[in-house]
Design an enzyme around this catalytic site. Structure first.
Site, PDB file in Angstrom:
ATOM      1  N   HIS A  61       0.847  -1.200   0.000  1.00 31.81           N
ATOM      2  CA  HIS A  61       0.000   0.000   0.000  1.00 31.81           C
ATOM      3  C   HIS A  61       0.874   1.238   0.000  1.00 31.81           C
ATOM      4  O   HIS A  61       1.340   1.680   1.049  1.00 31.81           O
ATOM      5  CB  HIS A  61      -0.899  -0.046   1.241  1.00 31.81           C
ATOM      6  CG  HIS A  61      -2.025   0.935   1.220  1.00 31.81           C
ATOM      7  ND1 HIS A  61      -3.234   0.679   1.794  1.00 31.81           N
ATOM      8  CD2 HIS A  61      -2.130   2.182   0.693  1.00 31.81           C
ATOM      9  CE1 HIS A  61      -4.046   1.724   1.631  1.00 31.81           C
ATOM     10  NE2 HIS A  61      -3.381   2.662   0.968  1.00 31.81           N
ATOM     11  N   HIS A  63       1.270   5.156  -1.883  1.00 35.34           N
ATOM     12  CA  HIS A  63       0.782   6.210  -2.796  1.00 35.34           C
ATOM     13  C   HIS A  63       1.929   7.038  -3.356  1.00 35.34           C
ATOM     14  O   HIS A  63       1.792   7.649  -4.415  1.00 35.34           O
ATOM     15  CB  HIS A  63      -0.202   7.122  -2.069  1.00 35.34           C
ATOM     16  CG  HIS A  63      -1.428   6.420  -1.609  1.00 35.34           C
ATOM     17  ND1 HIS A  63      -2.396   5.972  -2.472  1.00 35.34           N
ATOM     18  CD2 HIS A  63      -1.831   6.037  -0.368  1.00 35.34           C
ATOM     19  CE1 HIS A  63      -3.353   5.369  -1.780  1.00 35.34           C
ATOM     20  NE2 HIS A  63      -3.024   5.383  -0.503  1.00 35.34           N
ATOM     21  N   GLU A 138      -7.413   1.104  -4.560  1.00 33.10           N
ATOM     22  CA  GLU A 138      -8.063   1.492  -3.292  1.00 33.10           C
ATOM     23  C   GLU A 138      -9.232   2.396  -3.660  1.00 33.10           C
ATOM     24  O   GLU A 138      -9.036   3.558  -3.985  1.00 33.10           O
ATOM     25  CB  GLU A 138      -7.072   2.217  -2.375  1.00 33.10           C
ATOM     26  CG  GLU A 138      -7.629   2.418  -0.967  1.00 33.10           C
ATOM     27  CD  GLU A 138      -6.681   3.184  -0.049  1.00 33.10           C
ATOM     28  OE1 GLU A 138      -5.779   3.859  -0.550  1.00 33.10           O
ATOM     29  OE2 GLU A 138      -6.874   3.099   1.180  1.00 33.10           O
ATOM     30  N   ARG A 236     -20.894  -5.055  21.512  1.00 33.93           N
ATOM     31  CA  ARG A 236     -22.108  -5.730  21.049  1.00 33.93           C
ATOM     32  C   ARG A 236     -22.304  -5.533  19.544  1.00 33.93           C
ATOM     33  O   ARG A 236     -23.343  -5.877  19.009  1.00 33.93           O
ATOM     34  CB  ARG A 236     -23.322  -5.204  21.818  1.00 33.93           C
ATOM     35  CG  ARG A 236     -23.486  -5.901  23.168  1.00 33.93           C
ATOM     36  CD  ARG A 236     -24.797  -5.534  23.828  1.00 33.93           C
ATOM     37  NE  ARG A 236     -24.797  -4.155  24.299  1.00 33.93           N
ATOM     38  CZ  ARG A 236     -24.343  -3.781  25.508  1.00 33.93           C
ATOM     39  NH1 ARG A 236     -23.865  -4.680  26.343  1.00 33.93           N
ATOM     40  NH2 ARG A 236     -24.359  -2.511  25.853  1.00 33.93           N
ATOM     41  N   ASP A 257       2.669   3.539  12.510  1.00 34.49           N
ATOM     42  CA  ASP A 257       3.471   4.765  12.658  1.00 34.49           C
ATOM     43  C   ASP A 257       3.296   5.407  14.024  1.00 34.49           C
ATOM     44  O   ASP A 257       3.893   6.450  14.307  1.00 34.49           O
ATOM     45  CB  ASP A 257       3.127   5.779  11.542  1.00 34.49           C
ATOM     46  CG  ASP A 257       1.656   6.202  11.552  1.00 34.49           C
ATOM     47  OD1 ASP A 257       0.876   5.657  12.354  1.00 34.49           O
ATOM     48  OD2 ASP A 257       1.300   7.081  10.745  1.00 34.49           O
ATOM     49  N   ILE A 259       0.679   6.827  14.955  1.00 39.37           N
ATOM     50  CA  ILE A 259      -0.332   7.881  14.795  1.00 39.37           C
ATOM     51  C   ILE A 259      -1.674   7.265  14.390  1.00 39.37           C
ATOM     52  O   ILE A 259      -2.708   7.549  14.992  1.00 39.37           O
ATOM     53  CB  ILE A 259       0.117   8.906  13.727  1.00 39.37           C
ATOM     54  CG1 ILE A 259       1.350   9.662  14.210  1.00 39.37           C
ATOM     55  CG2 ILE A 259      -1.025   9.871  13.379  1.00 39.37           C
ATOM     56  CD1 ILE A 259       2.017  10.521  13.154  1.00 39.37           C
ATOM     57  N   ASP A 283       1.163   2.929   3.585  1.00 39.72           N
ATOM     58  CA  ASP A 283       0.175   3.911   3.104  1.00 39.72           C
ATOM     59  C   ASP A 283       0.884   5.264   2.905  1.00 39.72           C
ATOM     60  O   ASP A 283       0.303   6.324   3.118  1.00 39.72           O
ATOM     61  CB  ASP A 283      -0.996   4.049   4.087  1.00 39.72           C
ATOM     62  CG  ASP A 283      -2.264   4.603   3.451  1.00 39.72           C
ATOM     63  OD1 ASP A 283      -2.242   4.939   2.246  1.00 39.72           O
ATOM     64  OD2 ASP A 283      -3.275   4.718   4.162  1.00 39.72           O
TER      65      ASP A 283
END
Ligand SMILES: [Zn+2]
Length: 388
Positions: A61, A63, A138, A236, A257, A259, A283
């Site tokens: 993943h 970009h 994606e 639940r 990361d 974060i 990512d």
């Protein structure tokens, strides 16, 4: 022929030490303990001393980085991205699209297919760079409620005919697809994509537990940045997160990361999915390796401040590198460094069905990285050729 030696090497069945690895024509010819096996006569010898040889990292993943996005039109974008990936130990990767208008996505897919087919045509031109193995789509088949920063106006309902247009443009190089399984038409599309060998990954989803299980029954086998852009785990209302954590047919990836997930949640995922089904992704966006500022992510612009990428207050990708993700997983989950390495190598290679990647064994591609004890990347090789 090349002969590499080091204090340790991470093989599929454990650590070999001291290690010898023989490489011929870009592939691993043999691996063994130095002493049991001798350096082959006539081979060029390279000794990594105290270093540890591990498989090259595989990022499912990504970009962009270094100021570039994989959807950029310019011819300089992918080479720049691939050089920076290699410096952080990534030897193969899956360029990842962000939801965009249909015609733009189709153009990007054609261009990425060109890049994927290029290494086979021209090997020397690629030295020093990570290799794109396939495309990760994606979106656009994701949830309006959990779209993150994917543009609302470009989201599409899952349809086999729409996927077919992407598939044709990509000339069959789509290897992963993140979709929301609760959308009408998703189950049919999951079956059709899985039948073509695409890893269907659950993500950007508001699915409940039952809808997720139906998707897994239909062939979905992975989850994209679990917890992020998903219906939250409720005691639940286990939802998509609860289904993925408890179903052993499914692997899950995380952005470690510090974060995107609290370290305790990284540990929770690592414990639930274990050594074989936990996968690290970055990512990473164009901002990775760059100073704070404003950067492109597909068709939007994100602000980066103190390692956090945001768009209109929402998290928008990361500036994480895979070497740091491995160190973070080791620290957050309490795993030994070489246990964490599996989540960046063998596991993503298995998810993407790339049997020649992610493992150091005879016959596999000679993609490997040399680490020090702390997990810093000292050297990286793709097909036996040095990158850094
Ligand atoms: Zn992404």
């Amino acid at each position: 022929m090349l002969a590499f030696t080091a204090r340790r090497l991470l093989a599929p069945n454990g650590v070999v030490e001291p290690a010898l690895m023989v490489v011929d024509e870009g592939r691993i010819r043999e691996i063994g303990a130095l002493g049991d096996q001798q350096l082959p006569a006539g081979a060029t010898h390279c000794d990594f001393g105290d270093g540890v040889i591990v498989p090259g990292y595989v990022d499912l993943h990504i970009h962009g980085n270094a100021g570039y996005d994989v959807m950029d039109e310019g011819a300089e974008a992918l080479p720049a991205i691939e050089r920076m990936l290699a410096r952080h130990g990534v030897t193969s990767y899956f360029p990842t699209t962000v939801t965009a208008p249909m015609d733009r996505t189709l153009r990007v897919l054609e261009r990425l297919a060109d890049a994927i087919e290029a290494p086979a045509r021209n090997k020397t031109d690629r030295e020093g760079r990570a290799v794109p193995l396939g495309i990760h789509l994606e979106g656009p088949f994701i949830s309006h409620a959990r779209r993150g920063v994917h543009p609302r106006e470009d989201l599409l309902p899952p349809k086999v005919e729409t996927f077919e247009r992407f598939w044709q443009a990509a000339r069959g190089h789509i290897r992963m697809m993140t979709l929301a399984p609760e959308l009408e038409g998703a189950v049919e599309l999951i079956g059709a994509a899985a039948a073509r060998g695409v890893c269907v990954s659950l993500g950007h989803s508001d699915a409940d537990f039952a809808a997720t299980e139906r998707a897994i029954d239909a062939g979905a086998r992975h989850a994209t940045h679990i917890f992020n852009a998903m219906r939250p785990l409720g005691h639940r209302d286990p939802g998509v997160v609860g289904a993925v954590l408890t179903d052993s047919r499914v692997s899950a990836d995380i952005i470690a990361d510090g974060i995107h997930l609290d370290p305790a949640i990284v540990k929770l995922v690592a414990q639930a999915k274990g050594w074989e089904l936990t996968v690290l992704v970055t990512d990473a966006t164009a901002a990775t390796g760059m100073p704070d500022g404003r950067y492109r992510l597909g068709s939007i612009e994100v602000d980066v401040h103190d390692g956090k990428c945001t768009f209109e207050g929402k998290l928008a990708g990361s500036v994480l590198t895979m070497d740091r993700a491995v160190r973070n997983l080791s620290q957050f989950a309490g795993w030994a460094l070489l246990e964490a390495v599996g989540a960046a190598t063998a596991n993503p290679a298995r998810v993407a069905r790339c049997p020649d990647k992610g493992m150091l064994r005879a016959g596999a591609d000679a993609d490997f990285v040399v680490l020090n004890e702390r997990g810093d990347v000292l050297r990286a090789f793709v097909g036996g050729a040095e990158c850094i």
